[in-house]
Design a protein around this motif. Structure first.
Motif, PDB file in Angstrom:
ATOM      1  N   LEU A 186       2.064  28.734  17.644  1.00  0.00           N
ATOM      2  CA  LEU A 186       3.294  29.406  17.834  1.00  0.00           C
ATOM      3  C   LEU A 186       4.676  28.587  18.197  1.00  0.00           C
ATOM      4  O   LEU A 186       5.679  28.691  17.709  1.00  0.00           O
ATOM      5  N   ALA A 187       4.451  27.603  18.780  1.00  0.00           N
ATOM      6  CA  ALA A 187       5.289  26.762  19.561  1.00  0.00           C
ATOM      7  C   ALA A 187       5.595  25.538  18.396  1.00  0.00           C
ATOM      8  O   ALA A 187       6.581  24.704  18.767  1.00  0.00           O
ATOM      9  N   THR A 188       4.975  25.625  17.415  1.00  0.00           N
ATOM     10  CA  THR A 188       5.417  24.608  16.156  1.00  0.00           C
ATOM     11  C   THR A 188       4.730  23.170  16.505  1.00  0.00           C
ATOM     12  O   THR A 188       5.198  22.231  15.943  1.00  0.00           O
ATOM     13  N   LEU A 189       3.760  23.177  17.516  1.00  0.00           N
ATOM     14  CA  LEU A 189       3.281  21.967  17.843  1.00  0.00           C
ATOM     15  C   LEU A 189       2.170  21.577  16.965  1.00  0.00           C
ATOM     16  O   LEU A 189       1.635  20.144  17.023  1.00  0.00           O
ATOM     17  N   ILE A 190       1.534  22.234  16.262  1.00  0.00           N
ATOM     18  CA  ILE A 190       0.055  22.087  15.446  1.00  0.00           C
ATOM     19  C   ILE A 190       0.257  22.991  14.203  1.00  0.00           C
ATOM     20  O   ILE A 190       0.899  24.015  14.176  1.00  0.00           O
ATOM     21  N   ARG A 191      -0.339  22.568  13.356  1.00  0.00           N
ATOM     22  CA  ARG A 191      -0.529  23.197  11.857  1.00  0.00           C
ATOM     23  C   ARG A 191      -1.475  24.058  12.069  1.00  0.00           C
ATOM     24  O   ARG A 191      -2.766  23.845  12.488  1.00  0.00           O
ATOM     25  N   HIS A 230       6.911  27.580   7.688  1.00  0.00           N
ATOM     26  CA  HIS A 230       7.964  27.280   6.816  1.00  0.00           C
ATOM     27  C   HIS A 230       9.487  27.116   7.460  1.00  0.00           C
ATOM     28  O   HIS A 230      10.075  26.428   6.824  1.00  0.00           O
ATOM     29  N   GLN A 231       9.753  27.509   8.636  1.00  0.00           N
ATOM     30  CA  GLN A 231      10.869  27.646   9.157  1.00  0.00           C
ATOM     31  C   GLN A 231      10.884  26.866  10.645  1.00  0.00           C
ATOM     32  O   GLN A 231      11.224  27.644  11.522  1.00  0.00           O
ATOM     33  N   PRO A 232      10.101  25.783  10.922  1.00  0.00           N
ATOM     34  CA  PRO A 232      10.012  25.512  12.286  1.00  0.00           C
ATOM     35  C   PRO A 232      11.143  25.310  13.292  1.00  0.00           C
ATOM     36  O   PRO A 232      11.112  25.587  14.349  1.00  0.00           O
ATOM     37  N   ARG A 233      12.158  24.655  12.423  1.00  0.00           N
ATOM     38  CA  ARG A 233      13.419  24.269  13.207  1.00  0.00           C
ATOM     39  C   ARG A 233      14.154  25.645  13.673  1.00  0.00           C
ATOM     40  O   ARG A 233      14.258  25.733  14.753  1.00  0.00           O
ATOM     41  N   ARG A 292      12.233  26.940  16.502  1.00  0.00           N
ATOM     42  CA  ARG A 292      12.401  26.385  17.967  1.00  0.00           C
ATOM     43  C   ARG A 292      13.725  26.840  18.391  1.00  0.00           C
ATOM     44  O   ARG A 292      13.976  26.822  19.857  1.00  0.00           O
ATOM     45  N   ARG A 293      14.921  27.080  17.597  1.00  0.00           N
ATOM     46  CA  ARG A 293      16.218  27.405  18.012  1.00  0.00           C
ATOM     47  C   ARG A 293      15.988  28.820  18.819  1.00  0.00           C
ATOM     48  O   ARG A 293      16.745  29.159  19.671  1.00  0.00           O
ATOM     49  N   HIS A 294      14.855  29.792  18.510  1.00  0.00           N
ATOM     50  CA  HIS A 294      14.866  30.963  18.992  1.00  0.00           C
ATOM     51  C   HIS A 294      13.903  31.258  19.908  1.00  0.00           C
ATOM     52  O   HIS A 294      13.415  32.422  20.510  1.00  0.00           O
ATOM     53  N   LEU A 295      13.159  30.202  20.451  1.00  0.00           N
ATOM     54  CA  LEU A 295      11.981  30.106  21.382  1.00  0.00           C
ATOM     55  C   LEU A 295      12.007  29.442  22.516  1.00  0.00           C
ATOM     56  O   LEU A 295      12.482  28.114  22.189  1.00  0.00           O
ATOM     57  N   GLY A 296      11.716  29.831  23.844  1.00  0.00           N
ATOM     58  CA  GLY A 296      11.720  28.926  24.811  1.00  0.00           C
ATOM     59  C   GLY A 296      10.217  28.847  25.051  1.00  0.00           C
ATOM     60  O   GLY A 296       9.209  29.881  25.204  1.00  0.00           O
ATOM     61  N   TYR A 297       9.639  27.728  25.404  1.00  0.00           N
ATOM     62  CA  TYR A 297       8.326  27.396  25.393  1.00  0.00           C
ATOM     63  C   TYR A 297       7.923  26.811  26.737  1.00  0.00           C
ATOM     64  O   TYR A 297       8.535  25.532  26.914  1.00  0.00           O
ATOM     65  N   VAL A 298       7.067  27.011  27.542  1.00  0.00           N
ATOM     66  CA  VAL A 298       6.492  26.504  28.840  1.00  0.00           C
ATOM     67  C   VAL A 298       5.005  26.033  28.543  1.00  0.00           C
ATOM     68  O   VAL A 298       4.205  26.959  28.478  1.00  0.00           O
ATOM     69  N   PRO A 299       4.689  24.820  28.489  1.00  0.00           N
ATOM     70  CA  PRO A 299       3.355  24.196  28.407  1.00  0.00           C
ATOM     71  C   PRO A 299       2.456  24.330  29.621  1.00  0.00           C
ATOM     72  O   PRO A 299       3.056  24.724  30.763  1.00  0.00           O
ATOM     73  N   PHE A 346      18.685  18.921  27.852  1.00  0.00           N
ATOM     74  CA  PHE A 346      18.401  19.979  26.755  1.00  0.00           C
ATOM     75  C   PHE A 346      18.941  20.769  26.135  1.00  0.00           C
ATOM     76  O   PHE A 346      18.960  21.182  25.259  1.00  0.00           O
ATOM     77  N   ALA A 347      20.035  21.194  27.215  1.00  0.00           N
ATOM     78  CA  ALA A 347      21.025  22.270  26.632  1.00  0.00           C
ATOM     79  C   ALA A 347      21.754  21.707  25.673  1.00  0.00           C
ATOM     80  O   ALA A 347      22.258  22.325  24.739  1.00  0.00           O
ATOM     81  N   ARG A 348      22.256  20.200  25.739  1.00  0.00           N
ATOM     82  CA  ARG A 348      22.972  19.473  24.752  1.00  0.00           C
ATOM     83  C   ARG A 348      22.276  19.493  23.533  1.00  0.00           C
ATOM     84  O   ARG A 348      22.534  19.477  22.375  1.00  0.00           O
ATOM     85  N   ALA A 349      20.888  19.056  23.516  1.00  0.00           N
ATOM     86  CA  ALA A 349      19.987  18.921  22.349  1.00  0.00           C
ATOM     87  C   ALA A 349      19.945  20.087  21.690  1.00  0.00           C
ATOM     88  O   ALA A 349      19.674  20.168  20.301  1.00  0.00           O
ATOM     89  N   TYR A 350      20.171  21.338  22.197  1.00  0.00           N
ATOM     90  CA  TYR A 350      19.882  22.606  21.479  1.00  0.00           C
ATOM     91  C   TYR A 350      21.434  23.036  21.116  1.00  0.00           C
ATOM     92  O   TYR A 350      21.375  23.934  20.510  1.00  0.00           O
ATOM     93  N   GLY A 351      22.247  22.167  21.453  1.00  0.00           N
ATOM     94  CA  GLY A 351      23.741  22.503  20.716  1.00  0.00           C
ATOM     95  C   GLY A 351      24.747  23.614  21.550  1.00  0.00           C
ATOM     96  O   GLY A 351      25.559  24.068  20.995  1.00  0.00           O
TER      97      GLY A 351
END
Length: 335
Positions: A62-67, A82-85, A88-95, A113-118
């Motif tokens: 679900l976190a787009t880390l594996i297929r 099909h739309q992993p990017r 990721r924009r709509h998901l917060g993930y804590v491993p 990370f805030a800058r990386a998310y724009g």
């Protein structure tokens, strides 16, 4: 909602998290087998299972880390496959494990990370400061990330997951390493975020804590969902009969005489002014039977102080839902 050419997002998009027939195989070993569930906006979904049951594999997909080997998932209306990017924009993930980030201090880590998310500059500053305050990290703002204990790293990674204000949070063992006070604060924050509209999926081995937080639960065993729903719905799907605790005034002899003439209930030992009753007839509506039993007690001269239906603990539900299912053999587990 933007969609990739040739792809149509399946199912009901009112679900913020949806998994459909997700399967993951490693060679001949099937870690997750056609798993499906959905989580609606504002729900806190507790994902329960033994070690090796497939929880982390599902979360990592679900976190787009594996297929996926087969099947798909949707986060906030976007396909995981099909739309992993967009996911990721709509998901917060804590491993459940943390990577090292040499050279970063706590506040700079969140700002990066805030800058990386724009996130725009002015919003970024306010949001980073707010997260530092809400998660008790303000005093550690200039501390090297590598020097934080596991508990404080847990808070930092939760802040990182929230820095772009996603509508969906997925947390893998989020209370591991937190002390009792921090766990209470964490539960309070989760409920606040859910009340604000965030949809949350979290896994945990501390089942009693999930019962305090989760609005819905799903129990997974050997890569398959055994049972899911609200606590009350899960109870209805197990063999456990509804129970009620009665606190009363008076001698136990009179209460026992009345209970002997009530075929609707089974009862346990009467002591210390209380008794646990279990409904014997589940073919009738639960509320009607409970009302009838209460009326019989009162008319029989029993002063009822409290009459409280009892929900089972998650531990009890887990044991009953997985009864007869042996844990995955350790030689077959994936590392």
């Amino acid at each position: 909602m933007r969609q990739d050419r040739g792809f149509s997002c399946f199912g009901n998009t009112s679900f913020m998290i949806k998994l459909e027939a997700f399967t993951k195989k490693y060679g001949s070993f099937c870690a997750v087998d056609r798993l499906s569930f959905q989580v609606s906006p504002g729900e806190i979904f507790g994902f329960v299972g033994r070690n090796g049951a497939g929880k982390t594999t599902t979360i990592r997909f679900l976190a787009t880390l594996i297929r996926a080997t087969a099947g798909d998932g949707v986060i906030a209306g976007y396909s995981v496959t099909h739309q992993p990017r967009e996911v990721r924009r709509h998901l917060g993930y804590v491993p459940d494990t943390f990577a090292e980030f040499p050279g970063f201090r706590v506040k700079g880590f969140l700002d990066f990370f805030a800058r990386a998310y724009g996130v725009p500059r002015q919003i970024r500053r306010r949001r980073v400061d707010d997260l530092l305050d809400r998660l008790g990290l303000a005093a550690y703002a200039r501390t090297d990330v590598r020097r934080l204990s596991r508990g404080w790293k847990q808070r930092l990674y939760l802040a990182r997951a929230l820095v772009h204000d996603p509508p969906v949070l997925i947390l893998d063992e989020p209370t591991a390493g937190l002390d009792p006070v921090a766990r209470m604060e964490f539960k309070s924050l989760l409920k606040e975020w859910a009340a604000e509209g965030k949809t949350i999926l979290l896994s945990s081995h501390i089942l009693a804590e999930l019962a305090d937080m989760a609005t819905h639960v799903g129990i997974i065993e050997r890569g398959r969902m055994v049972v899911s729903g609200t606590l009350r719905e899960v109870l209805a799907k197990t063999d456990r009969r509804p129970r009620v605790r009665v606190h009363y005034l008076g001698t136990p002899d009179r209460l026992e005489n009345i209970l002997r003439n009530l075929p609707q209930v089974r009862w346990r030992s009467v002591k210390n002014g209380q008794v646990i009753l279990e409904l014997a007839d589940t073919s009738r509506q639960e509320e009607a039977v409970l009302a009838q039993v209460l009326r019989s007690l009162v008319l029989g001269g029993i002063d009822v102080v409290e009459y409280q239906p009892l929900l089972p603990t998650l531990e009890e539900l887990f044991v009953e839902a997985t009864a007869g299912n042996a844990p995955v053999d350790s030689q077959q587990r994936m590392p």
